[in-house]
Structure formats: C-alpha cells, structure tokens
Design a protein around this motif. Structure first.
Motif: not given
Length: 339
Positions: A9-17, A34-39, A60-64
C-alpha cells in the motif's frame, strides 16, 4: 490478488492524519509493505523512520512502486489529480474527504472514473463508528418508530491554524459535511432543503476568510423528518460529536459516553473521572482503523466501496446549499445547487 496475499500500500501525505494512517496500515493483517511519500520529502523520510515503513522521494516514485492500493491524505487541491492518476493505473484508491475543493471538481473526477472498474473509497470515518452503526441499525429495524427529529453536533475544542481557514472550504464543507453524510447514511433518506446561519465570536481570521466559527443548520429530509446540526470551532470543554435520533417509540444517541464533554449542573450529578475527548483522532481512533481495514477488503476485491465519490458528492451538495443559505439568508432547496 487475494486477501491471503500480503499487499503493498502506498500513502501520499505524511501530515497528522497521513502519519496516523501509516501507523494503522502497518499493523493491519494482510498488509505486507507500506510506502509513504510527501511533497516535503524530508517529512516523509522522518515519518517513515519513526514508523518503520518505507519512504520514496516523491509521488512519481510512489506511483512506480507496484502498489496494490493508494491512500491519499494530501492537501485537498491535489485529490483530483491523485485519484484519477491512480484509477488510470488500475490502483484502488482510498482518499480522505473531500474528492475536490468544489462541486465542479468533484463532478469532473466522477465523470473521469465512472466507467472504470477500479474502486474508489472516500474517507467518511463516522460510517465505521460503532455508535453510528448501532443508530443506523435501530432506525432500519423500526425500533424507534418513525423519526421526528435528528440532532447532530460537531464542536471542536479549538480552531485550526489561521492559515488553514482560507483553503478549508468553510465550516459547512470542512466540518459539517461529516454530519450531512452521516445523517444521510443512518437514515437512508435524502436532504431536500436547508436553512443555515452562522456567526463569528472568536478570532478575526474567520471573518477575513468569509467564514464563520459557529453555525446552526436545519435540514428537511425527503420524508419530512427534521434535523438540526450545530457546528463550532470553540468548544473549550472538549471535542463533542454526537447524534440524537428521536422517534415515535424510542431514541438512539451516539457519542453519549463517559468522555463526552458534557457537564450537568443538576445537584445529584456525578461527573465522569475520565477526560473529555481532545480531538477527532482520539474520538474516532477505532473507526479510522476499521475504515482502513474495509479499504483493504476493497483493494483485494472482497467488498465494494462502502463510501463512493458519488456519496461524497451528495454530502457536498448539502454543504454547498448551507453556504448559499447562510450568505443569502434564506432556505435553499438542495436541488438549487445540483449540476
């Protein structure tokens, strides 16, 4: 893919939620990676290091990353692009509400994905809360008789940061939309008309953004049931989210427990020794876990999406009608804001 196969599973956005979701996902049975990415790449790396999950440098790396599902917890204005990009790549999506910043953007996403078989689930966690589920079952069973009144509250103990308010969409779209969705869900009815008003008693930044910090809403459902929704950014007693379903034979009350921030002034009242809920994460922790567990079942093809983009649009229509009602100081039929 089956539920017996560990998923990535990928997760975009590593703020609080997003960080909370990553921690939950890591412990869900059936999740392998679990793979995470953020701006902000450094924020993603820091969150990954703290949680013991993987981080990649950008989206981009998350989608790949050969994902079996994507959880979107980024800023609202990025939701449409991320949802449609994932669906186009065949990746099941869970996206925190809303789908987009406005109705037009939401409709554009729905049009883009409507012919796809890739599932999309929108994050309205109250649908997974045990109390709301029990209220829904009580209403559906007829145990309450016919409903005459619903009373919903969402009262925050303190406002969000000032810089958040201008991009929040306003109190009805950002906060009240949860109440509008859950009223539809527990009753199985549609909202036909709204009357909303609001005021500012707190910081000036709400008025500067054209928003309000306190609001009251009356909803008329399509079977004649009346609902009230109270919203506030300043409830110093604690985080207060409840729903009262009042019927001709009985009632069901959600959120009335030993941590509800309510104080009786009756002389024989014995206060609870437990602290009030400080915020939404604590109040709905179990619901968030069950919501993500449901998404895992969606991603593996075991169940259909329990909250679609079309569901989110219906709640958004009600929020939009409330904002128009507040501004024009008149009742608004929800049909007026439909496109």
């Amino acid at each position: 893919m089956t539920s017996a196969t560990p998923v990535t599973l990928g997760l975009a956005g590593t703020g609080r939620i997003g960080t909370s979701h990553a921690e939950t996902l890591k412990h869900l049975p059936g999740v392998g990676t679990v793979i995470v990415a953020d701006a902000d790449a450094e924020r993603a790396r820091a969150a990954a290091g703290k949680l013991g999950v993987q981080a990649v440098p950008d989206l981009d790396a998350l989608f790949a990353s050969d994902l079996d599902g994507l959880i979107i917890a980024t800023a609202t204005d990025s939701h449409p692009e991320l949802i449609t990009r994932a669906v186009d790549q065949g990746i099941p999506v869970f996206c925190e509400k809303p789908v987009a910043t406005d109705i037009q953007g939401t409709l554009a996403v729905i049009e883009h994905i409507e012919n796809s078989t890739v599932p999309v689930q929108i994050g309205f966690q109250r649908r997974f809360d045990a109390g709301y589920r029990a209220a829904r079952a009580a209403i559906a069973s007829g145990d309450l008789g016919w409903l005459h009144t619903l009373r919903a509250t969402t009262l925050d103990p303190a406002p969000p940061p000032a810089e958040y308010i201008p991009r929040s969409g306003g109190l009805f779209r950002d906060c009240g939309v949860h109440d509008f969705d859950i009223i539809r869900w527990v009753t199985g009815r549609e909202v036909e008309e709204v009357y909303a008003t609001g005021t500012n008693r707190g910081e000036q930044f709400f008025a500067d953004a054209g928003d309000v910090d306190t609001a009251a809403v009356i909803l008329r459902l399509d079977d004649g049931t009346l609902a009230t929704v109270s919203l506030a950014r300043y409830n110093g007693a604690g985080y207060d989210v409840r729903l009262e379903a009042l019927g001709s034979r009985g009632n069901a009350i959600v959120g009335l427990d030993d941590r509800a921030p309510l104080t009786s002034v009756e002389p024989d009242y014995v206060p609870s020794p437990l602290p009030a809920y400080p915020g939404f994460m604590e109040r709905f922790r179990r619901a968030y876990t069950d919501e993500l567990a449901a998404f895992l079942s969606v991603a593996t093809g075991e169940i259909d999406s329990p909250c679609t983009a079309a569901d989110a649009l219906e709640a958004f229509y009600i929020a939009e009608a409330c904002e128009l009602s507040r501004r024009e100081r008149r009742p608004i039929a929800v049909a007026e804001v439909r496109h």
